[in-house]
Motif scaffolding. Structure first.
Motif, PDB file in Angstrom:
ATOM      1  N   GLN A   1       0.826  -1.212   0.000  1.00  0.00           N
ATOM      2  CA  GLN A   1       0.000   0.000   0.000  1.00  0.00           C
ATOM      3  C   GLN A   1       0.862   1.265   0.000  1.00  0.00           C
ATOM      4  O   GLN A   1       0.530   2.246  -0.666  1.00  0.00           O
ATOM      5  N   ILE A   2       1.949   1.241   0.756  1.00  0.00           N
ATOM      6  CA  ILE A   2       2.818   2.406   0.770  1.00  0.00           C
ATOM      7  C   ILE A   2       3.439   2.615  -0.603  1.00  0.00           C
ATOM      8  O   ILE A   2       3.556   3.754  -1.089  1.00  0.00           O
ATOM      9  N   SER A   3       3.807   1.527  -1.256  1.00  0.00           N
ATOM     10  CA  SER A   3       4.369   1.639  -2.616  1.00  0.00           C
ATOM     11  C   SER A   3       3.366   2.271  -3.565  1.00  0.00           C
ATOM     12  O   SER A   3       3.734   3.096  -4.419  1.00  0.00           O
ATOM     13  N   ASN A   4       2.086   1.911  -3.407  1.00  0.00           N
ATOM     14  CA  ASN A   4       1.047   2.516  -4.253  1.00  0.00           C
ATOM     15  C   ASN A   4       0.950   4.014  -4.007  1.00  0.00           C
ATOM     16  O   ASN A   4       0.768   4.804  -4.942  1.00  0.00           O
ATOM     17  N   LEU A   5       1.058   4.422  -2.739  1.00  0.00           N
ATOM     18  CA  LEU A   5       0.999   5.843  -2.422  1.00  0.00           C
ATOM     19  C   LEU A   5       2.200   6.579  -2.991  1.00  0.00           C
ATOM     20  O   LEU A   5       2.080   7.716  -3.459  1.00  0.00           O
ATOM     21  N   ILE A   6       3.353   5.930  -2.969  1.00  0.00           N
ATOM     22  CA  ILE A   6       4.547   6.541  -3.563  1.00  0.00           C
ATOM     23  C   ILE A   6       4.329   6.760  -5.053  1.00  0.00           C
ATOM     24  O   ILE A   6       4.625   7.838  -5.602  1.00  0.00           O
ATOM     25  N   ASN A   7       3.787   5.747  -5.716  1.00  0.00           N
ATOM     26  CA  ASN A   7       3.548   5.837  -7.164  1.00  0.00           C
ATOM     27  C   ASN A   7       2.510   6.901  -7.502  1.00  0.00           C
ATOM     28  O   ASN A   7       2.549   7.490  -8.598  1.00  0.00           O
ATOM     29  N   ARG A   8       1.597   7.158  -6.579  1.00  0.00           N
ATOM     30  CA  ARG A   8       0.576   8.181  -6.810  1.00  0.00           C
ATOM     31  C   ARG A   8       1.109   9.585  -6.571  1.00  0.00           C
ATOM     32  O   ARG A   8       0.440  10.566  -6.871  1.00  0.00           O
ATOM     33  N   GLY A   9       2.294   9.674  -5.990  1.00  0.00           N
ATOM     34  CA  GLY A   9       2.903  10.981  -5.781  1.00  0.00           C
ATOM     35  C   GLY A   9       2.298  11.790  -4.664  1.00  0.00           C
ATOM     36  O   GLY A   9       2.233  13.023  -4.747  1.00  0.00           O
ATOM     37  N   VAL A  10       1.878  11.125  -3.583  1.00  0.00           N
ATOM     38  CA  VAL A  10       1.300  11.862  -2.461  1.00  0.00           C
ATOM     39  C   VAL A  10       2.379  12.714  -1.791  1.00  0.00           C
ATOM     40  O   VAL A  10       3.581  12.488  -1.961  1.00  0.00           O
ATOM     41  N   ASP A  11       1.937  13.672  -1.008  1.00  0.00           N
ATOM     42  CA  ASP A  11       2.875  14.578  -0.333  1.00  0.00           C
ATOM     43  C   ASP A  11       3.316  14.068   1.030  1.00  0.00           C
ATOM     44  O   ASP A  11       4.423  14.373   1.488  1.00  0.00           O
ATOM     45  N   ALA A  12       2.439  13.319   1.685  1.00  0.00           N
ATOM     46  CA  ALA A  12       2.759  12.825   3.023  1.00  0.00           C
ATOM     47  C   ALA A  12       2.085  11.478   3.239  1.00  0.00           C
ATOM     48  O   ALA A  12       1.015  11.203   2.685  1.00  0.00           O
ATOM     49  N   ILE A  13       2.716  10.648   4.053  1.00  0.00           N
ATOM     50  CA  ILE A  13       2.171   9.344   4.425  1.00  0.00           C
ATOM     51  C   ILE A  13       2.247   9.225   5.942  1.00  0.00           C
ATOM     52  O   ILE A  13       3.297   9.481   6.539  1.00  0.00           O
ATOM     53  N   ILE A  14       1.124   8.859   6.560  1.00  0.00           N
ATOM     54  CA  ILE A  14       1.091   8.629   8.000  1.00  0.00           C
ATOM     55  C   ILE A  14       0.801   7.157   8.223  1.00  0.00           C
ATOM     56  O   ILE A  14      -0.187   6.624   7.700  1.00  0.00           O
ATOM     57  N   ILE A  15       1.661   6.494   8.991  1.00  0.00           N
ATOM     58  CA  ILE A  15       1.517   5.061   9.216  1.00  0.00           C
ATOM     59  C   ILE A  15       1.460   4.774  10.711  1.00  0.00           C
ATOM     60  O   ILE A  15       1.986   5.526  11.532  1.00  0.00           O
ATOM     61  N   ASN A  16       0.797   3.678  11.057  1.00  0.00           N
ATOM     62  CA  ASN A  16       0.798   3.159  12.421  1.00  0.00           C
ATOM     63  C   ASN A  16       1.369   1.748  12.349  1.00  0.00           C
ATOM     64  O   ASN A  16       0.635   0.785  12.171  1.00  0.00           O
ATOM     65  N   PRO A  17       2.691   1.608  12.455  1.00  0.00           N
ATOM     66  CA  PRO A  17       3.338   0.317  12.209  1.00  0.00           C
ATOM     67  C   PRO A  17       3.251  -0.612  13.419  1.00  0.00           C
ATOM     68  O   PRO A  17       3.011  -0.165  14.545  1.00  0.00           O
ATOM     69  N   ASN A  18       3.442  -1.909  13.187  1.00  0.00           N
ATOM     70  CA  ASN A  18       3.503  -2.847  14.311  1.00  0.00           C
ATOM     71  C   ASN A  18       4.897  -3.429  14.491  1.00  0.00           C
ATOM     72  O   ASN A  18       5.078  -4.408  15.207  1.00  0.00           O
ATOM     73  N   ASN A  19       5.871  -2.819  13.826  1.00  0.00           N
ATOM     74  CA  ASN A  19       7.244  -3.291  13.919  1.00  0.00           C
ATOM     75  C   ASN A  19       8.173  -2.099  13.707  1.00  0.00           C
ATOM     76  O   ASN A  19       7.879  -1.210  12.909  1.00  0.00           O
ATOM     77  N   GLN A  20       9.299  -2.091  14.410  1.00  0.00           N
ATOM     78  CA  GLN A  20      10.209  -0.951  14.325  1.00  0.00           C
ATOM     79  C   GLN A  20      11.011  -0.912  13.036  1.00  0.00           C
ATOM     80  O   GLN A  20      11.487   0.150  12.633  1.00  0.00           O
ATOM     81  N   THR A  21      11.176  -2.039  12.380  1.00  0.00           N
ATOM     82  CA  THR A  21      12.106  -2.093  11.245  1.00  0.00           C
ATOM     83  C   THR A  21      11.519  -2.629   9.953  1.00  0.00           C
ATOM     84  O   THR A  21      12.090  -2.426   8.883  1.00  0.00           O
ATOM     85  N   ALA A  22      10.389  -3.341  10.021  1.00  0.00           N
ATOM     86  CA  ALA A  22       9.895  -4.068   8.847  1.00  0.00           C
ATOM     87  C   ALA A  22       9.616  -3.157   7.656  1.00  0.00           C
ATOM     88  O   ALA A  22       9.788  -3.569   6.498  1.00  0.00           O
TER      89      ALA A  22
END
Length: 279
Positions: A1-22
């Protein structure tokens, strides 16, 4: 999903991850593409991301201090943690152990994981009480204190242990029932705000405006975290007020808080302009 947002050229991404490194590789892709990446609730180690979080260790210290004070610095304590190995879980437990280490007469006699689930917490606590009823205190993370309280209520113990609570409607409403029946019942819970997501949004807006962070504002284990204030607690003094806040709410409702513009401004070099955002 993050890759899709990158391809769409969004300005910002906010995530709530469940892992520090994944997510670090894809976070770096987003940062390299000029996208502002904000992680909320859980810290990530990716150097290009900015974590907007509460200090989970201090969050746990607050209730551990309360419990230690209620116990007079001595007693046998059970700890009910969340998901073993989850960074937030481990950070909280470290805070608890730090506080109890200051009180040599407080002994952790059992530690279980109940996966931040009320039903699991109730089952685990019932099992512990059946085998070891001589418990003076219970420290539990949020999302489980209501289950712990229900287990104690069903245990028929002559004397109840002192329990850390939570800033959730189900617990607050159940604690009120206990107070009506038993009279004195000590309550304490620290708010773990879902609104940290909105706080992350406010930070993202300022960064997109070109507002720069104050030198030294990024701290934490990876030097990329903005620690927003823990927005409050439930205690004996404010219980009536807190109870009114959750009136008619479902058990899962959590007391909340969002960083104010004044608090936000402390992170940035210029005035903040979060037009249309919650104050």
């Amino acid at each position: 999903q993050i890759s899709n947002l990158i391809n769409r050229g969004v300005d910002a991404i906010i995530i709530n991850p469940n892992n520090q490194t994944a997510l670090n590789p894809v976070i770096q892709e987003a940062v390299d593409a000029g996208i502002v990446v904000i992680a909320v609730d859980q810290e990530v180690s990716a150097p290009g991301a900015i974590n907007v979080v509460i200090d989970q260790t201090e969050w746990a210290r607050m209730s551990a201090r309360w419990l230690a004070d209620q116990l007079g610095g001595a007693g046998n304590v059970v700890v009910v943690n969340g998901i073993s190995g989850h960074p937030a879980n481990e950070a909280r437990y470290e805070g608890v152990k730090e506080v109890f280490a200051e009180h040599p007469d407080i002994q952790i006699v059992n530690e279980v994981n109940a996966n931040w689930d009320q039903t699991t917490a109730q089952q685990r606590m019932a099992d512990i009480l059946a085998g070891n009823p001589d418990i003076d205190g219970i420290w539990s993370q949020d999302g489980m204190a209501e289950g712990v309280l229900r287990a104690v209520m069903a245990s028929n113990l002559q004397e109840w242990p002192i329990m850390v609570g939570e800033a959730r409607a189900g617990y607050i409403q159940l604690a009120d029932e206990v107070m009506q029946e038993r009279g004195d019942f000590p309550v304490y819970g620290v708010v773990n705000p879902p609104g940290v997501g909105a706080s992350g949004m406010k930070v993202a807006i300022e960064l997109l405006r070109g507002n720069e962070l104050v030198d030294g504002s990024l701290t934490g284990p990876f030097n990329n975290s903005l620690y927003v204030p823990i927005p409050g607690e439930v205690n004996q003094e404010n219980f009536t007020e807190r109870l009114s806040e959750v009136e008619g709410r479902p058990a899962s409702y959590v007391l909340d808080g969002i960083i104010t513009n004044e608090e936000l401004a402390e992170f940035f070099t210029e005035d903040v302009q979060t037009v249309g955002m919650v104050q």
